[in-house]
Design a protein around this motif. Sequence first.
Motif, PDB file in Angstrom:
ATOM      1  N   TRP A 278    -101.296 -45.170  28.945  1.00 29.82           N
ATOM      2  CA  TRP A 278    -101.419 -46.358  29.794  1.00 29.82           C
ATOM      3  C   TRP A 278    -100.362 -46.277  30.885  1.00 29.82           C
ATOM      4  O   TRP A 278     -99.245 -45.859  30.608  1.00 29.82           O
ATOM      5  CB  TRP A 278    -101.238 -47.635  28.957  1.00 29.82           C
ATOM      6  N   PRO A 279    -100.684 -46.627  32.138  1.00 29.04           N
ATOM      7  CA  PRO A 279    -101.934 -47.221  32.629  1.00 29.04           C
ATOM      8  C   PRO A 279    -103.050 -46.191  32.759  1.00 29.04           C
ATOM      9  O   PRO A 279    -102.767 -44.982  32.746  1.00 29.04           O
ATOM     10  CB  PRO A 279    -101.525 -47.761  34.003  1.00 29.04           C
ATOM     11  N   PRO A 280    -104.310 -46.669  32.906  1.00 29.54           N
ATOM     12  CA  PRO A 280    -105.455 -45.746  32.959  1.00 29.54           C
ATOM     13  C   PRO A 280    -105.326 -44.686  34.040  1.00 29.54           C
ATOM     14  O   PRO A 280    -105.715 -43.540  33.846  1.00 29.54           O
ATOM     15  CB  PRO A 280    -106.641 -46.682  33.229  1.00 29.54           C
ATOM     16  N   GLY A 281    -104.743 -45.049  35.174  1.00 25.65           N
ATOM     17  CA  GLY A 281    -104.605 -44.081  36.255  1.00 25.65           C
ATOM     18  C   GLY A 281    -103.634 -42.962  35.945  1.00 25.65           C
ATOM     19  O   GLY A 281    -103.651 -41.912  36.585  1.00 25.65           O
ATOM     20  N   GLY A 282    -102.770 -43.158  34.953  1.00 28.89           N
ATOM     21  CA  GLY A 282    -101.794 -42.140  34.600  1.00 28.89           C
ATOM     22  C   GLY A 282    -102.122 -41.381  33.338  1.00 28.89           C
ATOM     23  O   GLY A 282    -101.285 -40.638  32.825  1.00 28.89           O
ATOM     24  N   LEU A 283    -103.349 -41.586  32.793  1.00 32.76           N
ATOM     25  CA  LEU A 283    -103.733 -40.915  31.556  1.00 32.76           C
ATOM     26  C   LEU A 283    -103.595 -39.409  31.677  1.00 32.76           C
ATOM     27  O   LEU A 283    -104.003 -38.815  32.680  1.00 32.76           O
ATOM     28  CB  LEU A 283    -105.178 -41.257  31.193  1.00 32.76           C
ATOM     29  N   GLY A 284    -103.039 -38.767  30.680  1.00 29.52           N
ATOM     30  CA  GLY A 284    -102.943 -37.315  30.719  1.00 29.52           C
ATOM     31  C   GLY A 284    -101.950 -36.784  29.713  1.00 29.52           C
ATOM     32  O   GLY A 284    -101.178 -37.527  29.107  1.00 29.52           O
ATOM     33  N   MET A 285    -101.990 -35.474  29.536  1.00 31.75           N
ATOM     34  CA  MET A 285    -101.090 -34.795  28.623  1.00 31.75           C
ATOM     35  C   MET A 285     -99.747 -34.546  29.299  1.00 31.75           C
ATOM     36  O   MET A 285     -99.659 -34.356  30.512  1.00 31.75           O
ATOM     37  CB  MET A 285    -101.698 -33.461  28.193  1.00 31.75           C
ATOM     38  N   VAL A 286     -98.691 -34.554  28.504  1.00 34.19           N
ATOM     39  CA  VAL A 286     -97.366 -34.159  28.977  1.00 34.19           C
ATOM     40  C   VAL A 286     -97.227 -32.671  28.669  1.00 34.19           C
ATOM     41  O   VAL A 286     -97.008 -32.278  27.518  1.00 34.19           O
ATOM     42  CB  VAL A 286     -96.258 -34.976  28.291  1.00 34.19           C
ATOM     43  N   ASP A 287     -97.399 -31.844  29.698  1.00 37.07           N
ATOM     44  CA  ASP A 287     -97.460 -30.391  29.503  1.00 37.07           C
ATOM     45  C   ASP A 287     -96.104 -29.797  29.137  1.00 37.07           C
ATOM     46  O   ASP A 287     -95.045 -30.337  29.469  1.00 37.07           O
ATOM     47  CB  ASP A 287     -97.968 -29.718  30.777  1.00 37.07           C
ATOM     48  N   ARG A 288     -96.154 -28.666  28.446  1.00 38.90           N
ATOM     49  CA  ARG A 288     -94.957 -27.881  28.168  1.00 38.90           C
ATOM     50  C   ARG A 288     -94.680 -27.005  29.394  1.00 38.90           C
ATOM     51  O   ARG A 288     -95.517 -26.188  29.778  1.00 38.90           O
ATOM     52  CB  ARG A 288     -95.140 -26.999  26.936  1.00 38.90           C
ATOM     53  N   PRO A 289     -93.528 -27.154  30.041  1.00 30.40           N
ATOM     54  CA  PRO A 289     -93.263 -26.401  31.269  1.00 30.40           C
ATOM     55  C   PRO A 289     -93.083 -24.917  30.996  1.00 30.40           C
ATOM     56  O   PRO A 289     -92.287 -24.518  30.141  1.00 30.40           O
ATOM     57  CB  PRO A 289     -91.981 -27.032  31.799  1.00 30.40           C
ATOM     58  N   GLN A 290     -93.802 -24.096  31.739  1.00 34.73           N
ATOM     59  CA  GLN A 290     -93.749 -22.657  31.527  1.00 34.73           C
ATOM     60  C   GLN A 290     -92.504 -22.007  32.111  1.00 34.73           C
ATOM     61  O   GLN A 290     -92.242 -20.833  31.870  1.00 34.73           O
ATOM     62  CB  GLN A 290     -95.009 -22.005  32.103  1.00 34.73           C
ATOM     63  N   GLY A 291     -91.722 -22.759  32.884  1.00 30.39           N
ATOM     64  CA  GLY A 291     -90.491 -22.201  33.429  1.00 30.39           C
ATOM     65  C   GLY A 291     -89.495 -21.797  32.356  1.00 30.39           C
ATOM     66  O   GLY A 291     -88.622 -20.955  32.588  1.00 30.39           O
ATOM     67  N   PHE A 292     -89.606 -22.403  31.154  1.00 33.99           N
ATOM     68  CA  PHE A 292     -88.706 -22.079  30.049  1.00 33.99           C
ATOM     69  C   PHE A 292     -89.311 -21.047  29.090  1.00 33.99           C
ATOM     70  O   PHE A 292     -88.651 -20.642  28.137  1.00 33.99           O
ATOM     71  CB  PHE A 292     -88.375 -23.340  29.251  1.00 33.99           C
ATOM     72  N   ALA A 293     -90.558 -20.650  29.322  1.00 33.80           N
ATOM     73  CA  ALA A 293     -91.266 -19.817  28.343  1.00 33.80           C
ATOM     74  C   ALA A 293     -90.630 -18.446  28.158  1.00 33.80           C
ATOM     75  O   ALA A 293     -90.700 -17.867  27.069  1.00 33.80           O
ATOM     76  CB  ALA A 293     -92.737 -19.665  28.768  1.00 33.80           C
ATOM     77  N   ALA A 294     -90.015 -17.905  29.198  1.00 30.28           N
ATOM     78  CA  ALA A 294     -89.448 -16.554  29.100  1.00 30.28           C
ATOM     79  C   ALA A 294     -88.100 -16.530  28.396  1.00 30.28           C
ATOM     80  O   ALA A 294     -87.612 -15.451  28.032  1.00 30.28           O
ATOM     81  CB  ALA A 294     -89.311 -15.957  30.502  1.00 30.28           C
ATOM     82  N   LEU A 295     -87.492 -17.683  28.178  1.00 25.18           N
ATOM     83  CA  LEU A 295     -86.191 -17.728  27.509  1.00 25.18           C
ATOM     84  C   LEU A 295     -86.375 -17.583  25.997  1.00 25.18           C
ATOM     85  O   LEU A 295     -87.461 -17.844  25.474  1.00 25.18           O
ATOM     86  CB  LEU A 295     -85.486 -19.042  27.841  1.00 25.18           C
ATOM     87  N   PRO A 296     -85.338 -17.171  25.274  1.00 24.16           N
ATOM     88  CA  PRO A 296     -85.465 -16.989  23.818  1.00 24.16           C
ATOM     89  C   PRO A 296     -85.977 -18.250  23.131  1.00 24.16           C
ATOM     90  O   PRO A 296     -85.496 -19.349  23.388  1.00 24.16           O
ATOM     91  CB  PRO A 296     -84.024 -16.674  23.394  1.00 24.16           C
ATOM     92  N   GLY A 297     -86.966 -18.078  22.256  1.00 29.77           N
ATOM     93  CA  GLY A 297     -87.555 -19.213  21.546  1.00 29.77           C
ATOM     94  C   GLY A 297     -88.746 -19.819  22.244  1.00 29.77           C
ATOM     95  O   GLY A 297     -89.552 -20.521  21.627  1.00 29.77           O
ATOM     96  N   GLY A 298     -88.872 -19.556  23.553  1.00 28.86           N
ATOM     97  CA  GLY A 298     -90.021 -20.050  24.296  1.00 28.86           C
ATOM     98  C   GLY A 298     -90.133 -21.566  24.312  1.00 28.86           C
ATOM     99  O   GLY A 298     -89.150 -22.285  24.171  1.00 28.86           O
ATOM    100  N   VAL A 299     -91.364 -22.044  24.494  1.00 25.00           N
ATOM    101  CA  VAL A 299     -91.626 -23.480  24.530  1.00 25.00           C
ATOM    102  C   VAL A 299     -92.439 -23.882  23.299  1.00 25.00           C
ATOM    103  O   VAL A 299     -93.037 -23.044  22.627  1.00 25.00           O
ATOM    104  CB  VAL A 299     -92.387 -23.882  25.812  1.00 25.00           C
ATOM    105  N   SER A 300     -92.454 -25.162  23.009  1.00 20.44           N
ATOM    106  CA  SER A 300     -93.175 -25.633  21.824  1.00 20.44           C
ATOM    107  C   SER A 300     -94.683 -25.615  22.058  1.00 20.44           C
ATOM    108  O   SER A 300     -95.157 -25.693  23.196  1.00 20.44           O
ATOM    109  CB  SER A 300     -92.726 -27.056  21.466  1.00 20.44           C
ATOM    110  N   ALA A 301     -95.431 -25.509  20.980  1.00 19.72           N
ATOM    111  CA  ALA A 301     -96.893 -25.531  21.062  1.00 19.72           C
ATOM    112  C   ALA A 301     -97.368 -26.955  21.344  1.00 19.72           C
ATOM    113  O   ALA A 301     -96.686 -27.923  21.013  1.00 19.72           O
ATOM    114  CB  ALA A 301     -97.496 -25.033  19.752  1.00 19.72           C
TER     115      ALA A 301
END
Length: 251
Positions: free
Chosen positions: A185-208
């Motif tokens: 909520w609100p309806p106009g902001g509906l969406g997933m909170v993505d895992r940023p890929q900028g951290f993916a190359a660091l040790p441990g990566g990003v969460s699923a």
Amino acid sequence: MGGTMRTGGRGCLGGVLSGLAVAVGCVLFLGGFACGAVLYRPYTVPTDSMSPTVGAGDRVLAQRIDGSEVRRGDVVVFTDRTWGDLPMVKRVVGLGGEEVACCDADGRLTVDGEPVREPYLRSQGWGAGEAASPTEFAATVPEGSLFLLGDQRAGSQDSRAHLQDAGRGSVPRSAVAARLDAVVWPPGGLGMVDRPQGFAALPGGVSAPGPVRPLAWAVAIGAALVLGGAAYGPLARLGSRPRKRSGATRG
């Protein structure tokens, strides 16, 4: 007689299938809600410090997690006495033992010297080539702790404001209660909170990604099956009514 038996057979099969659809739909619908209630907590974001990812007043779903599950880039809900002892929402940018600093020659945040791409910041209008922070900083994160920043770097009261504290601006992993997965909520902001890929190359990566999407699909499909199965009976009876003959018979 033969035609009547065939019609009755089709009606019996249809009734069985509609009952099965309702039963499966109930399992999916109620099961999805039950799992969601166990795995997630709703929160209202109190400030604009995480804008534009989430804004003040947004209702979000946050997955209940243990602090040991946190990865860089996660947007987490935490409570820390030094920070006011109230639930707060920030993004994790550094883990225990790492040096977090800003800004490098290109205005980027660095973790142990590695620059991080942060597209979620977007343009924030403070100039200086749109650096990742309007103020420079550097800190070594204590073991077992997290370094957190808001996405609205010009106004967020985050780890940068607590660098002189005993924890060097960090909070213990145990302070984390949940990780944001979706804005509802609100309806106009509906969406997933993505895992940023900028951290993916660091040790441990990003969460699923969390299970919020499959749970939402289970609830939606379950509701459709329940409504479709329940509608079969009235529609079948309507279709089986004998049609009235039009006109009068002449002798």
